[in-house]
Scaffold this motif. Structure first.
Motif, PDB file in Angstrom:
ATOM      1  N   LEU A  13       0.916  -1.319   0.021  1.00  0.00           N
ATOM      2  CA  LEU A  13       0.003   0.185   0.069  1.00  0.00           C
ATOM      3  C   LEU A  13       0.812   0.939   0.023  1.00  0.00           C
ATOM      4  O   LEU A  13       0.815   2.221  -0.801  1.00  0.00           O
ATOM      5  N   THR A  14       1.817   1.366   0.833  1.00  0.00           N
ATOM      6  CA  THR A  14       2.723   2.390   0.875  1.00  0.00           C
ATOM      7  C   THR A  14       3.495   2.635  -0.090  1.00  0.00           C
ATOM      8  O   THR A  14       3.745   3.912  -0.622  1.00  0.00           O
ATOM      9  N   GLN A  15       4.010   1.486  -0.880  1.00  0.00           N
ATOM     10  CA  GLN A  15       4.835   1.653  -1.905  1.00  0.00           C
ATOM     11  C   GLN A  15       4.090   2.093  -3.188  1.00  0.00           C
ATOM     12  O   GLN A  15       4.666   2.887  -4.023  1.00  0.00           O
ATOM     13  N   ASN A  16       2.742   1.930  -3.187  1.00  0.00           N
ATOM     14  CA  ASN A  16       1.881   2.266  -4.397  1.00  0.00           C
ATOM     15  C   ASN A  16       1.110   3.679  -3.657  1.00  0.00           C
ATOM     16  O   ASN A  16       0.003   3.986  -4.527  1.00  0.00           O
ATOM     17  N   GLN A  17       1.490   4.263  -2.814  1.00  0.00           N
ATOM     18  CA  GLN A  17       1.158   5.603  -2.422  1.00  0.00           C
ATOM     19  C   GLN A  17      -0.262   5.545  -1.916  1.00  0.00           C
ATOM     20  O   GLN A  17      -1.152   6.747  -2.012  1.00  0.00           O
ATOM     21  N   ALA A  18      -0.578   4.400  -1.643  1.00  0.00           N
ATOM     22  CA  ALA A  18      -2.168   4.431  -1.096  1.00  0.00           C
ATOM     23  C   ALA A  18      -1.936   4.572   0.566  1.00  0.00           C
ATOM     24  O   ALA A  18      -1.014   4.421   1.158  1.00  0.00           O
ATOM     25  N   ILE A  19      -2.902   5.385   1.150  1.00  0.00           N
ATOM     26  CA  ILE A  19      -3.020   5.566   2.597  1.00  0.00           C
ATOM     27  C   ILE A  19      -3.887   4.335   3.372  1.00  0.00           C
ATOM     28  O   ILE A  19      -4.947   4.589   3.259  1.00  0.00           O
ATOM     29  N   VAL A  45      -3.315  -0.139  -7.032  1.00  0.00           N
ATOM     30  CA  VAL A  45      -2.851  -0.859  -5.949  1.00  0.00           C
ATOM     31  C   VAL A  45      -3.424  -2.401  -6.059  1.00  0.00           C
ATOM     32  O   VAL A  45      -2.834  -3.073  -5.455  1.00  0.00           O
ATOM     33  N   ALA A  46      -4.635  -2.498  -6.576  1.00  0.00           N
ATOM     34  CA  ALA A  46      -5.444  -4.130  -6.426  1.00  0.00           C
ATOM     35  C   ALA A  46      -4.361  -4.702  -7.147  1.00  0.00           C
ATOM     36  O   ALA A  46      -4.203  -6.046  -7.044  1.00  0.00           O
ATOM     37  N   ASN A  47      -3.983  -4.290  -8.566  1.00  0.00           N
ATOM     38  CA  ASN A  47      -3.094  -5.183  -9.284  1.00  0.00           C
ATOM     39  C   ASN A  47      -1.693  -5.607  -8.457  1.00  0.00           C
ATOM     40  O   ASN A  47      -1.332  -6.693  -8.496  1.00  0.00           O
ATOM     41  N   ALA A  48      -1.288  -4.613  -7.707  1.00  0.00           N
ATOM     42  CA  ALA A  48      -0.007  -4.818  -7.041  1.00  0.00           C
ATOM     43  C   ALA A  48      -0.203  -5.759  -5.927  1.00  0.00           C
ATOM     44  O   ALA A  48       0.538  -6.755  -5.835  1.00  0.00           O
ATOM     45  N   ILE A  49      -1.224  -5.872  -5.345  1.00  0.00           N
ATOM     46  CA  ILE A  49      -1.833  -6.699  -4.118  1.00  0.00           C
ATOM     47  C   ILE A  49      -2.061  -8.215  -4.864  1.00  0.00           C
ATOM     48  O   ILE A  49      -1.532  -9.315  -4.190  1.00  0.00           O
ATOM     49  N   GLU A  50      -2.882  -8.098  -5.909  1.00  0.00           N
ATOM     50  CA  GLU A  50      -2.974  -9.465  -6.710  1.00  0.00           C
ATOM     51  C   GLU A  50      -1.754 -10.084  -7.170  1.00  0.00           C
ATOM     52  O   GLU A  50      -1.512 -11.337  -6.964  1.00  0.00           O
ATOM     53  N   GLY A  51      -0.836  -9.128  -7.610  1.00  0.00           N
ATOM     54  CA  GLY A  51       0.604  -9.762  -8.135  1.00  0.00           C
ATOM     55  C   GLY A  51       1.352 -10.339  -7.053  1.00  0.00           C
ATOM     56  O   GLY A  51       1.968 -11.451  -7.267  1.00  0.00           O
ATOM     57  N   GLU A  52       1.226  -9.781  -6.105  1.00  0.00           N
ATOM     58  CA  GLU A  52       2.207 -10.558  -4.815  1.00  0.00           C
ATOM     59  C   GLU A  52       1.352 -11.534  -4.223  1.00  0.00           C
ATOM     60  O   GLU A  52       1.983 -12.437  -3.793  1.00  0.00           O
ATOM     61  N   HIS A  53       0.088 -11.421  -4.083  1.00  0.00           N
ATOM     62  CA  HIS A  53      -0.774 -12.498  -3.274  1.00  0.00           C
ATOM     63  C   HIS A  53      -1.558 -13.333  -3.816  1.00  0.00           C
ATOM     64  O   HIS A  53      -2.106 -14.145  -3.390  1.00  0.00           O
TER      65      HIS A  53
END
Length: 143
Positions: A13-19, A45-53
């Motif tokens: 979240l923080t890497q993708n500048q979400a709060i 942000v959702a794509n980053a989370i899906e990519g990791e998890h």
């Protein structure tokens, strides 16, 4: 909701500048509440989370004029103010202002107790109740 109990979601979240506002583990999943700039930012942000998890379930969205406070900001103070007594808030604020939580500590517990004109054991009990309430807010069941 990410299908993972890994705290790396906060990092994503923080890497993708979400709060981040709240992250709660439930039944081998994480429920995450965070602010993003707009719909495209949410997709990033959702794509980053899906990519990791591997998976993500979007439970809902709310559009507001302001994005609110991140974890560790004034929202915690507002949340805690109703859960702490006046005395507990006084102890916590005094300890913070005097440098009790700095590393290295700038003041001893005895000095804080003296400043507040309370016993060392009363100070300790109030600080432990504050710590318990913080942990309950962060890790306990959500209301």
């Amino acid at each position: 909701m990410a299908d993972h109990s890994d705290a790396s979601v906060l990092s994503l979240l923080t890497q993708n500048q979400a709060i981040p506002h709240r992250i709660v583990g439930k039944n081998a999943h994480l429920e995450v509440m965070a602010s993003v700039r707009d719909w495209n930012h949410l997709k990033e942000v959702a794509n980053a989370i899906e990519g990791e998890h591997g998976s993500l379930e979007l439970l809902g969205t709310t559009q507001t004029e302001s994005i609110g406070f991140p974890l560790g900001s004034n929202k915690i103070k507002q949340s805690m103010s109703g859960k702490l007594s006046k005395e507990q808030l006084e102890v916590l604020e005094t300890a913070y202002q005097m440098g009790y939580f700095k590393v290295p500590q700038e003041v001893t517990a005895e000095e804080i107790a003296s400043e507040l004109d309370i016993s060392r054991s009363t100070l300790s009990a109030r600080l432990r109740r504050v710590e318990h309430n913080f942990c309950a807010l962060l890790f306990g069941p959500q209301e």
